[in-house]
Design a protein around this motif. Structure first.
Motif, PDB file in Angstrom:
ATOM      1  N   UNK A 293      -3.072 -11.487  10.828  1.00 25.94           N
ATOM      2  CA  UNK A 293      -3.091 -12.139  11.363  1.00 25.94           C
ATOM      3  C   UNK A 293      -4.384 -12.716  10.712  1.00 25.94           C
ATOM      4  N   UNK A 294      -5.522 -12.087  10.919  1.00 23.18           N
ATOM      5  CA  UNK A 294      -6.803 -12.302  10.337  1.00 23.18           C
ATOM      6  C   UNK A 294      -7.253 -12.272   8.915  1.00 23.18           C
ATOM      7  N   UNK A 295      -7.563 -12.789   7.995  1.00 21.95           N
ATOM      8  CA  UNK A 295      -7.047 -12.864   6.796  1.00 21.95           C
ATOM      9  C   UNK A 295      -9.298 -13.486   6.661  1.00 21.95           C
ATOM     10  N   UNK A 296      -9.189 -12.969   5.198  1.00 23.25           N
ATOM     11  CA  UNK A 296     -10.909 -12.712   4.472  1.00 23.25           C
ATOM     12  C   UNK A 296     -10.304 -12.892   2.928  1.00 23.25           C
ATOM     13  N   UNK A 297     -11.192 -13.646   2.466  1.00 21.36           N
ATOM     14  CA  UNK A 297     -11.850 -13.967   0.861  1.00 21.36           C
ATOM     15  C   UNK A 297     -12.849 -12.883   0.459  1.00 21.36           C
ATOM     16  N   UNK A 298     -12.550 -11.845  -0.103  1.00 16.99           N
ATOM     17  CA  UNK A 298     -14.093 -11.418  -0.668  1.00 16.99           C
ATOM     18  C   UNK A 298     -15.222 -11.748  -2.374  1.00 16.99           C
ATOM     19  N   UNK A 299     -15.946 -11.514  -2.311  1.00 16.97           N
ATOM     20  CA  UNK A 299     -16.249 -11.938  -3.780  1.00 16.97           C
ATOM     21  C   UNK A 299     -15.507 -11.793  -4.927  1.00 16.97           C
ATOM     22  N   UNK A 300     -14.628 -11.067  -5.017  1.00 18.73           N
ATOM     23  CA  UNK A 300     -14.337 -11.002  -6.348  1.00 18.73           C
ATOM     24  C   UNK A 300     -12.971 -12.184  -6.311  1.00 18.73           C
ATOM     25  N   UNK A 301     -12.577 -12.556  -4.937  1.00 20.39           N
ATOM     26  CA  UNK A 301     -11.334 -13.174  -5.102  1.00 20.39           C
ATOM     27  C   UNK A 301     -10.370 -12.549  -4.469  1.00 20.39           C
ATOM     28  N   UNK A 302     -10.673 -11.353  -4.420  1.00 17.98           N
ATOM     29  CA  UNK A 302      -9.078 -10.498  -3.043  1.00 17.98           C
ATOM     30  C   UNK A 302      -9.361 -10.758  -1.905  1.00 17.98           C
ATOM     31  N   UNK A 303      -8.526 -10.502  -1.364  1.00 17.92           N
ATOM     32  CA  UNK A 303      -7.650 -10.224   0.111  1.00 17.92           C
ATOM     33  C   UNK A 303      -7.518  -9.834   0.934  1.00 17.92           C
ATOM     34  N   UNK A 304      -8.343  -9.791   1.974  1.00 20.02           N
ATOM     35  CA  UNK A 304      -8.231  -9.038   3.103  1.00 20.02           C
ATOM     36  C   UNK A 304      -7.327  -9.561   4.656  1.00 20.02           C
ATOM     37  N   UNK A 305      -6.641  -8.087   4.549  1.00 24.61           N
ATOM     38  CA  UNK A 305      -5.690  -9.181   5.951  1.00 24.61           C
ATOM     39  C   UNK A 305      -6.026  -7.864   7.200  1.00 24.61           C
ATOM     40  N   UNK A 306      -5.691  -8.646   8.033  1.00 31.31           N
ATOM     41  CA  UNK A 306      -5.833  -7.282   9.486  1.00 31.31           C
ATOM     42  C   UNK A 306      -4.706  -7.569  10.187  1.00 31.31           C
ATOM     43  N   UNK A 307      -4.232  -6.396  10.755  1.00 34.21           N
ATOM     44  CA  UNK A 307      -2.544  -5.826  10.754  1.00 34.21           C
ATOM     45  C   UNK A 307      -2.805  -5.236  12.327  1.00 34.21           C
ATOM     46  N   UNK A 308      -2.649  -6.224  13.368  1.00 30.64           N
ATOM     47  CA  UNK A 308      -3.071  -5.856  14.282  1.00 30.64           C
ATOM     48  C   UNK A 308      -1.984  -4.988  14.635  1.00 30.64           C
ATOM     49  N   UNK A 317      -4.956  -8.722  -4.701  1.00 35.58           N
ATOM     50  CA  UNK A 317      -5.527  -9.254  -5.309  1.00 35.58           C
ATOM     51  C   UNK A 317      -5.129 -10.765  -5.787  1.00 35.58           C
ATOM     52  N   UNK A 318      -5.855 -11.769  -5.041  1.00 42.70           N
ATOM     53  CA  UNK A 318      -6.199 -12.704  -4.976  1.00 42.70           C
ATOM     54  C   UNK A 318      -5.412 -13.632  -6.687  1.00 42.70           C
ATOM     55  N   UNK A 319      -5.419 -13.112  -7.500  1.00 44.86           N
ATOM     56  CA  UNK A 319      -5.386 -13.786  -8.983  1.00 44.86           C
ATOM     57  C   UNK A 319      -3.453 -13.665  -8.628  1.00 44.86           C
ATOM     58  N   UNK A 320      -3.246 -12.496  -8.249  1.00 36.86           N
ATOM     59  CA  UNK A 320      -1.561 -12.160  -8.215  1.00 36.86           C
ATOM     60  C   UNK A 320      -0.681 -11.833  -7.238  1.00 36.86           C
ATOM     61  N   UNK A 321      -1.440 -11.629  -6.276  1.00 30.34           N
ATOM     62  CA  UNK A 321      -0.382 -10.950  -5.172  1.00 30.34           C
ATOM     63  C   UNK A 321      -0.601  -9.847  -4.473  1.00 30.34           C
ATOM     64  N   UNK A 322      -1.444  -8.578  -5.402  1.00 28.69           N
ATOM     65  CA  UNK A 322      -0.257  -7.723  -5.769  1.00 28.69           C
ATOM     66  C   UNK A 322      -1.257  -6.639  -5.168  1.00 28.69           C
ATOM     67  N   UNK A 323      -0.011  -5.718  -4.131  1.00 26.88           N
ATOM     68  CA  UNK A 323      -1.451  -5.081  -3.059  1.00 26.88           C
ATOM     69  C   UNK A 323      -2.628  -4.074  -3.874  1.00 26.88           C
ATOM     70  N   UNK A 324      -3.297  -3.896  -3.129  1.00 25.27           N
ATOM     71  CA  UNK A 324      -4.343  -3.843  -3.528  1.00 25.27           C
ATOM     72  C   UNK A 324      -4.096  -1.969  -2.933  1.00 25.27           C
ATOM     73  N   UNK A 325      -4.329  -1.829  -2.126  1.00 26.55           N
ATOM     74  CA  UNK A 325      -4.716  -1.062  -0.670  1.00 26.55           C
ATOM     75  C   UNK A 325      -4.020  -0.751   0.462  1.00 26.55           C
ATOM     76  N   UNK A 326      -4.242  -0.661   1.475  1.00 24.29           N
ATOM     77  CA  UNK A 326      -4.360  -0.629   2.698  1.00 24.29           C
ATOM     78  C   UNK A 326      -5.299  -0.078   3.200  1.00 24.29           C
ATOM     79  N   UNK A 327      -5.819  -0.085   3.644  1.00 22.41           N
ATOM     80  CA  UNK A 327      -7.307   0.979   4.759  1.00 22.41           C
ATOM     81  C   UNK A 327      -7.038   1.385   5.825  1.00 22.41           C
ATOM     82  N   UNK A 328      -7.315   2.954   5.901  1.00 25.49           N
ATOM     83  CA  UNK A 328      -7.372   3.242   7.420  1.00 25.49           C
ATOM     84  C   UNK A 328      -8.399   2.601   7.776  1.00 25.49           C
ATOM     85  N   UNK A 329      -7.919   2.026   9.501  1.00 29.26           N
ATOM     86  CA  UNK A 329      -9.666   1.503  10.330  1.00 29.26           C
ATOM     87  C   UNK A 329      -9.198   2.022  11.845  1.00 29.26           C
ATOM     88  N   UNK A 330      -7.822   2.750  11.894  1.00 30.41           N
ATOM     89  CA  UNK A 330      -7.454   3.354  13.086  1.00 30.41           C
ATOM     90  C   UNK A 330      -7.349   2.182  13.922  1.00 30.41           C
TER      91      UNK A 330
END
Length: 352
Positions: A293-308, A317-330
């Motif tokens: 749902x939630x989505x933000x752009x970072x200063x390198x142009x990459x995309x962060x997504x909140x999965x509720x 990756x903002x240029x290619x859409x490639x997955x750069x990582x899934x990061x645990x936030x509980x």
């Protein structure tokens, strides 16, 4: 039961803060021609649960996520957790100011808290106004605006002092400030307002009332200060100028919306993340977690997504859409806002 139908229930829960989306009144602006929904797509990338690390020019920048355990601070470069901090009972939305301070809206009913953390995560103050705050944004003067239950929004100064409580004549859904000194609110009319999009000046006075036939919910901003409105009823996005005129409409199904430095439009659909060109043509569709749902752009142009419905956030990756990582936030909250501060700096302050 499809995710599409399940999403209706999710939206209904979210709109307990803001009422249901609705139509009313007479259009005050004329629609433009819709670009064709037919467009080429790039291959999707299979998501991995394990995070990966990608070099970044911004080693000391951070992403702030309203998570299941508080507010989680991640290094923008590699997703490493830099800290977890308390900020209200149910943090829902985040805004990062010009000094790196973090403003957190508490969405719990009856709490009315707005929390300010410094860039290290230390508590600066907790300020109480109204009842519940599902969204928070910053205006060009650094003042803080929050949505509330009913037809109210509140304005605080950078020190947390309440500057005003304003009636917007609708049950608000989202809020955004532009670089021209306007504050925009979407919602369903509940009073004298006939439209589903209103514009206020920085004094809190309604100076524009617009009706978008297709509905109005979540908002984004581009580098010219135009406002993009996701219309969830008919799966399109409307671009509105600072004077309220419709500039374009795109066949984009969107919940969360963000615009990158090149003007590309990123949208979450509760099933995937989709990238569109500035003129609304589809570039690619990419998987994330469950119900992005939630989505933000970072200063390198990459995309962060909140999965509720997942315990992690996704970085693309903002240029290619490639997955750069899934990061645990509980666990993720909705995170409709500006989790990195990029939008505020580049599109509101325009200080890049």
């Amino acid at each position: 039961m499809t995710k599409r139908f399940i999403l209706v229930g999710l939206l209904a829960v979210a709109f307990l803060f803001a009422g249901c989306l609705g139509d009313g009144g007479t259009p005050s602006v004329a629609p433009s021609i819709l670009p064709s929904p037919e467009a080429s797509t790039t291959p999707s990338v299979e998501a991995s649960v394990e995070p990966t690390t990608t070099p970044s020019a911004s080693l000391e920048r951070f992403v702030w996520i309203a998570s299941g355990i508080g507010v989680t601070k991640l290094y923008e470069s590699n997703g490493t957790v830099a800290g977890v901090f308390e900020a209200g009972a149910v943090p829902e939305s985040i805004a990062v100011d010009s000094e790196g301070n973090v403003w957190v809206a508490d969405g719990s009913d009856g709490n009315g808290e707005v929390t300010k953390l410094d860039a290290s995560g230390e508590l600066i103050g907790t300020f109480v106004v109204g009842l519940a705050h599902p969204r928070v944004v910053l205006d060009p003067e650094g003042n803080v605006w929050v949505l509330d239950i009913g037809d109210k929004i509140e304005k605080l100064d950078p020190d947390g002092n309440v500057l005003g409580i304003f009636t917007v004549g609708m049950d608000p859904v989202d809020i955004i400030a532009d670089p021209h000194g306007n504050v925009w609110v979407t919602g369903s009319p509940s009073g004298e307002i006939e439209g589903n999009l209103v514009k206020l000046n920085l004094e809190g006075v309604v100076i524009g009332d617009y009706y978008l036939e297709s509905g109005a919910s979540f908002l984004a901003l581009d580098e010219e200060g135009n406002v993009l409105v996701a219309n969830t009823k008919v799966d399109n996005v409307t671009k509105v100028s600072s004077n309220g005129g419709i500039l374009a409409e795109y066949w984009i199904a969107a919940l969360g919306l963000a615009v990158d430095a090149e003007g590309n439009i990123w949208a979450t659909t509760a099933e995937s993340v989709v990238k569109y060109s500035p003129d609304g043509n589809k570039i690619g569709e990419y998987p994330a977690g469950e119900y992005p749902i939630g989505i933000s752009i970072d200063y390198d142009g990459n995309v962060w997504v909140s999965n509720i419905e997942s315990s992690f956030v996704t970085k693309l990756n903002g240029a290619t859409g490639e997955l750069m990582g899934n990061y645990e936030v509980n666990g993720c909250r909705w995170n409709i806002g500006d989790a990195t501060g990029f939008r505020y700096h580049h599109f509101v302050l325009q200080d890049d």
